[in-house]
Design a protein around this motif. Structure first.
Motif, PDB file in Angstrom:
ATOM      1  N   ARG A  15       0.834  -1.094   0.232  1.00 40.04           N
ATOM      2  CA  ARG A  15       0.070   0.124   0.076  1.00 40.04           C
ATOM      3  C   ARG A  15       0.947   1.243  -0.101  1.00 40.04           C
ATOM      4  NH1 ARG A  15      -5.343   0.757   1.209  1.00 40.04           N
ATOM      5  NH2 ARG A  15      -5.542  -1.454   1.535  1.00 40.04           N
ATOM      6  N   GLY A  16       0.809   1.880  -1.088  1.00 39.66           N
ATOM      7  CA  GLY A  16       1.571   3.405  -1.042  1.00 39.66           C
ATOM      8  C   GLY A  16       3.033   2.803  -0.851  1.00 39.66           C
ATOM      9  N   ASN A 314      -9.547   0.398  -4.392  1.00 38.55           N
ATOM     10  CA  ASN A 314     -10.426   0.616  -3.188  1.00 38.55           C
ATOM     11  C   ASN A 314     -11.881   0.575  -3.625  1.00 38.55           C
ATOM     12  OD1 ASN A 314     -10.911   3.276  -3.906  1.00 38.55           O
ATOM     13  ND2 ASN A 314      -9.649   4.019  -2.168  1.00 38.55           N
ATOM     14  N   TRP A 315     -12.615   0.758  -2.832  1.00 39.28           N
ATOM     15  CA  TRP A 315     -13.947   0.967  -2.985  1.00 39.28           C
ATOM     16  C   TRP A 315     -14.575   2.007  -3.750  1.00 39.28           C
ATOM     17  CZ3 TRP A 315     -16.509  -3.310  -1.887  1.00 39.28           C
ATOM     18  CH2 TRP A 315     -16.058  -4.209  -0.845  1.00 39.28           C
ATOM     19  N   ALA A 316     -13.652   3.076  -4.078  1.00 36.17           N
ATOM     20  CA  ALA A 316     -13.962   3.921  -4.962  1.00 36.17           C
ATOM     21  C   ALA A 316     -13.407   3.980  -6.369  1.00 36.17           C
ATOM     22  CB  ALA A 316     -13.665   5.436  -4.229  1.00 36.17           C
ATOM     23  N   ARG A 318     -10.225   3.647  -6.813  1.00 32.50           N
ATOM     24  CA  ARG A 318      -8.859   4.284  -6.903  1.00 32.50           C
ATOM     25  C   ARG A 318      -7.754   3.332  -6.648  1.00 32.50           C
ATOM     26  NH1 ARG A 318      -8.560   9.790  -3.568  1.00 32.50           N
ATOM     27  NH2 ARG A 318      -6.128  10.263  -3.509  1.00 32.50           N
TER      28      ARG A 318
ATOM     29  N   ARG B  50      -4.461   1.571   9.666  1.00 32.95           N
ATOM     30  CA  ARG B  50      -5.736   1.720   9.041  1.00 32.95           C
ATOM     31  C   ARG B  50      -6.862   2.443   9.890  1.00 32.95           C
ATOM     32  NH1 ARG B  50      -5.841  -1.941   4.137  1.00 32.95           N
ATOM     33  NH2 ARG B  50      -7.693  -0.417   3.836  1.00 32.95           N
ATOM     34  N   ARG B 105     -16.974  10.854   0.336  1.00 32.61           N
ATOM     35  CA  ARG B 105     -16.150  10.478  -0.796  1.00 32.61           C
ATOM     36  C   ARG B 105     -15.585   8.937  -0.450  1.00 32.61           C
ATOM     37  NH1 ARG B 105     -18.626  13.150  -3.016  1.00 32.61           N
ATOM     38  NH2 ARG B 105     -18.150  15.158  -4.024  1.00 32.61           N
ATOM     39  N   CYS B 106     -16.261   8.279   0.497  1.00 30.82           N
ATOM     40  CA  CYS B 106     -15.719   7.042   0.688  1.00 30.82           C
ATOM     41  C   CYS B 106     -15.960   6.018   0.052  1.00 30.82           C
ATOM     42  CB  CYS B 106     -16.313   6.652   2.418  1.00 30.82           C
ATOM     43  SG  CYS B 106     -18.157   7.041   2.392  1.00 30.82           S
ATOM     44  N   GLY B 107     -16.882   6.077  -1.136  1.00 34.34           N
ATOM     45  CA  GLY B 107     -17.231   4.941  -1.761  1.00 34.34           C
ATOM     46  C   GLY B 107     -18.531   4.313  -1.167  1.00 34.34           C
ATOM     47  N   THR B 108     -18.694   3.215  -1.820  1.00 38.57           N
ATOM     48  CA  THR B 108     -19.831   1.992  -1.231  1.00 38.57           C
ATOM     49  C   THR B 108     -19.372   0.796  -1.296  1.00 38.57           C
ATOM     50  OG1 THR B 108     -21.325   3.800  -2.578  1.00 38.57           O
ATOM     51  CG2 THR B 108     -22.184   1.638  -2.003  1.00 38.57           C
ATOM     52  N   HIS B 109     -19.727   0.073  -0.297  1.00 36.43           N
ATOM     53  CA  HIS B 109     -20.004  -1.373  -0.010  1.00 36.43           C
ATOM     54  C   HIS B 109     -21.098  -1.902   0.630  1.00 36.43           C
ATOM     55  CE1 HIS B 109     -18.649  -1.409   4.269  1.00 36.43           C
ATOM     56  NE2 HIS B 109     -17.616  -0.573   4.175  1.00 36.43           N
ATOM     57  N   THR B 156     -10.457  14.465   0.940  1.00 33.65           N
ATOM     58  CA  THR B 156      -9.770  13.223   1.015  1.00 33.65           C
ATOM     59  C   THR B 156      -8.180  13.325   0.545  1.00 33.65           C
ATOM     60  OG1 THR B 156     -10.462  12.659  -0.996  1.00 33.65           O
ATOM     61  CG2 THR B 156     -12.020  12.173   0.900  1.00 33.65           C
ATOM     62  N   GLU B 157      -7.819  14.218  -0.072  1.00 34.72           N
ATOM     63  CA  GLU B 157      -6.444  14.408  -0.789  1.00 34.72           C
ATOM     64  C   GLU B 157      -5.669  14.433   0.414  1.00 34.72           C
ATOM     65  OE1 GLU B 157      -6.212  13.730  -4.116  1.00 34.72           O
ATOM     66  OE2 GLU B 157      -8.447  13.581  -3.908  1.00 34.72           O
ATOM     67  N   GLY B 184      -0.018   6.167   2.643  1.00 33.26           N
ATOM     68  CA  GLY B 184      -0.610   5.386   1.373  1.00 33.26           C
ATOM     69  C   GLY B 184      -1.956   5.869   1.305  1.00 33.26           C
ATOM     70  N   THR B 185      -2.941   5.198   0.624  1.00 35.45           N
ATOM     71  CA  THR B 185      -4.283   5.588   0.538  1.00 35.45           C
ATOM     72  C   THR B 185      -5.053   4.542   1.119  1.00 35.45           C
ATOM     73  OG1 THR B 185      -3.888   6.902  -1.219  1.00 35.45           O
ATOM     74  CG2 THR B 185      -6.121   6.422  -1.179  1.00 35.45           C
ATOM     75  N   ASP B 186      -6.208   4.986   1.810  1.00 36.17           N
ATOM     76  CA  ASP B 186      -6.797   3.917   2.449  1.00 36.17           C
ATOM     77  C   ASP B 186      -8.196   3.371   1.456  1.00 36.17           C
ATOM     78  OD1 ASP B 186      -8.112   2.221   4.428  1.00 36.17           O
ATOM     79  OD2 ASP B 186      -7.341   3.552   6.040  1.00 36.17           O
ATOM     80  N   GLY B 187      -9.096   2.204   2.228  1.00 36.71           N
ATOM     81  CA  GLY B 187     -10.076   1.968   1.331  1.00 36.71           C
ATOM     82  C   GLY B 187     -10.957   2.827   1.030  1.00 36.71           C
ATOM     83  N   CYS B 188     -11.240   3.913   1.782  1.00 37.10           N
ATOM     84  CA  CYS B 188     -12.149   5.001   1.833  1.00 37.10           C
ATOM     85  C   CYS B 188     -11.524   5.909   0.983  1.00 37.10           C
ATOM     86  CB  CYS B 188     -12.828   5.322   2.982  1.00 37.10           C
ATOM     87  SG  CYS B 188     -11.418   5.942   4.071  1.00 37.10           S
ATOM     88  N   SER B 189     -10.367   6.125   0.385  1.00 34.81           N
ATOM     89  CA  SER B 189      -9.694   6.993  -0.222  1.00 34.81           C
ATOM     90  C   SER B 189      -8.914   8.204   0.669  1.00 34.81           C
ATOM     91  CB  SER B 189     -10.693   7.720  -1.305  1.00 34.81           C
ATOM     92  OG  SER B 189     -11.133   6.746  -2.384  1.00 34.81           O
ATOM     93  N   ALA B 255      -8.319  -2.368   9.158  1.00 33.66           N
ATOM     94  CA  ALA B 255      -8.284  -3.299   8.268  1.00 33.66           C
ATOM     95  C   ALA B 255      -6.743  -4.376   8.083  1.00 33.66           C
ATOM     96  CB  ALA B 255      -8.565  -2.809   6.819  1.00 33.66           C
TER      97      ALA B 255
END
Lengths: 333, 333
Positions: A15-16, A314-316, A318, B50, B105-109, B156-157, B184-189, B255
Motif C-alpha cells: 500500500r503506497g 479501493n471501494w471508490a 482508486r 488503517r 467520498r468514501c465509496g460504497t460497499h 480526502t486528498e 498510502g491511500t485507504d480503502g475509503c480514499s 483493516a
C-alpha cells in the motif's frame, strides 16, 4: 532465518509503496515419475489438501460407475458455487442412488455465488444441503456406497468402508505409507486427510498423466473436470477460470488456501503441483498459481495474468497498492 | 530462524490434532510514558493502523467541536456495521456541516452487518456511501473542515490541510518524527498513514491516559468510544463486544488485521497495545487480543473467553479442530 524459512515463497500486498501484509507459501512440484523437481519452503510439510482431495474421493465412484456422464463426475469433484446448473447435476447424481437431499450429511451454508445467495434472500428461501459446495461430492459418495454394496448410513464416518478406501487411495496415489496419511474431519463432516505436500503433488501428477491400475478411471476424472470447469467451481472462481486457459491443466482448490494443479503439457513433461498458503489466505492463491506456472515455462497470456491482478483498487475504484510474488522456486533437478 | 522470527507470536488453527494454518503476529506494549514494556516479533515494524487511526483522525473534530455529543463523536471514530442506529448518527453528523450523503467520498460497499445487507437485498435497494463503514469518519472530516475554515472540497486528498494535520497528529501522538509517518491511500480514499508499531501503541496509551495539550479532546474521544461501543463497530464485532467487558479498555480495529487497545487500568498502570497479524487474517484478532490481555494481568472472565473460542466447528456443528495462541510475550522491563 533457516534455509527452509528463506525458501518459503511470499505473496506481499503493498500500500503506497509500503509492504502491508504477506502470505507465506510452501510448494512442491513433482514430475510424472513422482520425483520432486522444485519446491518453496518445506515440500514434506504435512498438511490437509481439504477439497483438493475431491478427485481422490471421487475415484471409488469413477471405478464403480464406468458409464457415469462427465458432468456428474465433474460435480462429484466440485467445490461448487450453488448455481442452478450445479444443483441440477447434483440432483441427477443423487437420483442414481435413489437418494434425496435428506440423505446428504454435508450440512448447510449459503451458496458461494453472491448472486445466487442474494436470489435466495429475495425469494425468502433458506439454503439447503444441496447448496453446500460439497453436495456433489456427497451425492457421489452415496452412489459410490450403493454401487460398492456398502451401507449409505454412516457414509461420512471415519470407520465407514468408503472412507477407509479413500484414505488408502491417498496413500497409494500419493506414493506414501498409509501411516503417513493422518485424519481430521472436514467442514462437510467427512474425513479430511493430511499428507506431505509432495505426496499431494504426486496425486495431481497422476491426474495429469494417469498410470497404474486406476489409470482409466483417473483419466475419466481428468476429462470430466477439464471438460466441465464451470461445474468444478463456478462464476469467477479460479478452477473454472484457469482450466480453460491452459490446455491440459487440471486444478482443484481446497479450503485454507490449498491448491493442487496437474499439468499434462509443460517443457518438463507432465507435472503435479501442490501448495499451501500457511495462513489460509485464499486471496493469494491465483498469484502463487500463476507465478509457479510461469516459473515452470508456461507462457502467461494477458487472460491468465488478469486472474491475479498486480494492482489493488479501493471501494471508490482508486489504485491504492499492489501485489508482489517472491516465489524463489528452487529446482532440485 | 533469527531471534526476531522466534519472538513472533503465532495463532495456530488445528484440525484433528494437526496444525493446519497459522497467523504470525508482531505486537508492541507501551506504558503511559510511552516506553516499550513488552513485545512479540518486531515492535518497530512499519505498518498501517488503517481504521485503528480513526481516533487520531477524529481529533481535529473533537478539538474544533467541544460540544459535539458523544454518540456522534463515537461514530466519527467507527468502522460501523451499517445498522439504522449507525446511519442515524452519521446523518446527524452530516447535518452539522450542512453536508449530505452526496458529499461523502468514501465509496460504497454492502453493510458489514449480514442482517442489514440481507434487508437491503430484500428491499431491492442498493447500498449508498452512508452504509460504508467509514461514513462516520468522513462525516466527521467534513464537519472538521467547516469548523476549521478549510474547504470541504478535496477533503480526502493528501495535500488537504485536514490530512496534513492528521499526519502531524500521528507523529505527535505516536512520539515519532514526521518523516517516520509514511502515507498510502485507504480503502475509503483518505490517506492511510504507516508508522512503527510501538508508535501506534503510544497513541493508544495516550487514549488510556490522556496528557499534553490535546488531553481534554482525547479524553472526550475515550469517553465517547467506551460509552458507545455499539456505534464504534456493530453486532458481534470485537470492539463492540470487548469494550464493555473490561472497564477502562478502549479498542479500535483496523483493516488487514491491525488492532489498537488502550488500557486505563492494569497491574502495570495505563498501557497501550498495538498488533498486526501479518497476513491480514482477521479471524485471529480476538485470540491475540485476549492472550495479550491475560499476559498483562487482566483476568479473563468466561464472557471474555467466549469472544475467542478455542474450538472450531463445521457447517454441521461438529467439532473439527481448535485454535492455539503461542504468544511468547517478551517483557523488556
Amino acid at each position: 532465518m533457516t534455509q527452509t524459512e528463506m525458501q518459503v515463497a511470499r505473496v506481499v500486498f503493498t500500500r503506497g509503496g509500503v509492504d502491508e501484509s504477506f502470505h507465506a507459501v510452501h510448494l512442491a512440484v513433482v514430475d510424472a515419475g513422482g520425483a520432486l523437481i522444485a519446491s518453496c519452503g518445506n515440500p514434506n510439510l504435512i498438511t490437509f489438501p481439504r477439497s483438493s482431495s475431491k478427485p481422490v474421493q471421487a475415484l471409488p465412484l469413477a471405478l464403480a460407475a464406468p458409464e457415469l456422464p462427465n458432468d456428474e463426475l465433474a460435480v462429484a469433484c466440485a467445490s461448487h458455487a450453488g448455481t442452478p446448473e450445479h444443483l441440477l447435476a447434483v440432483l441427477r447424481l443423487l437420483e442414481r442412488s435413489g437418494s434425496t437431499v435428506d440423505d446428504l450429511r454435508c450440512g448447510t451454508h449459503p451458496p458461494f455465488d453472491a448472486a445466487v445467495a442474494a436470489e435466495l434472500i429475495r425469494a425468502g428461501e433458506a439454503p439447503t444441503p444441496l447448496h453446500h459446495n460439497c453436495s456433489g461430492k456427497h451425492a457421489g459418495m452415496l452412489l459410490s456406497c450403493v454401487l460398492n454394496g456398502w451401507p449409505r448410513e454412516g457414509y461420512t464416518e471415519h470407520s465407514h468402508p468408503l472412507q477407509i478406501r479413500i484414505r488408502e487411495l491417498h496413500a497409494e496415489l500419493g506414493g506414501v505409507d498409509l501411516e503417513q496419511v493422518q485424519a481430521g474431519t472436514d467442514g462437510c463432516s467427512v474425513p479430511a486427510f493430511a499428507l506431505p505436500l509432495d505426496a499431494a503433488a504426486r496425486i495431481f501428477a497422476g491426474l495429469a498423466q494417469p498410470s497404474g491400475e486406476y489409470a482409466e478411471a483417473v483419466e475419466r476424472i481428468f476429462v470430466a473436470m477439464t471438460a466441465h470447469p464451470f461445474l468444478v467451481a463456478g462464476p469467477g472462481r479460479l478452477d473454472t477460470t484457469l482450466m480453460p486457459l491452459v490446455p491440459g491443466l487440471v486444478a482443484k482448490m481446497g479450503a485454507e488456501a490449498f491448491y493442487g494443479v496437474g499439468l499434462r503439457h509443460s517443457p518438463r513433461g507432465p507435472l503435479g503441483i501442490a501448495f499451501k498458503i500457511m495462513d489460509g489466505g485464499e486471496r493469494a492463491r491465483a498469484h502463487v498459481a500463476l507465478a509457479v506456472l510461469e516459473a515452470l515455462g508456461i507462457p502467461l497470456t494477458p487472460e491468465l495474468r488478469a486472474l491475479a491482478p498486480a494492482t489493488l483498487h479501493n471501494w471508490a475504484g482508486r489504485e491504492v497498492g499492489g501485489v508482489r510474488v517472491d516465489l524463489g522456486l528452487a529446482f532440485t533437478h
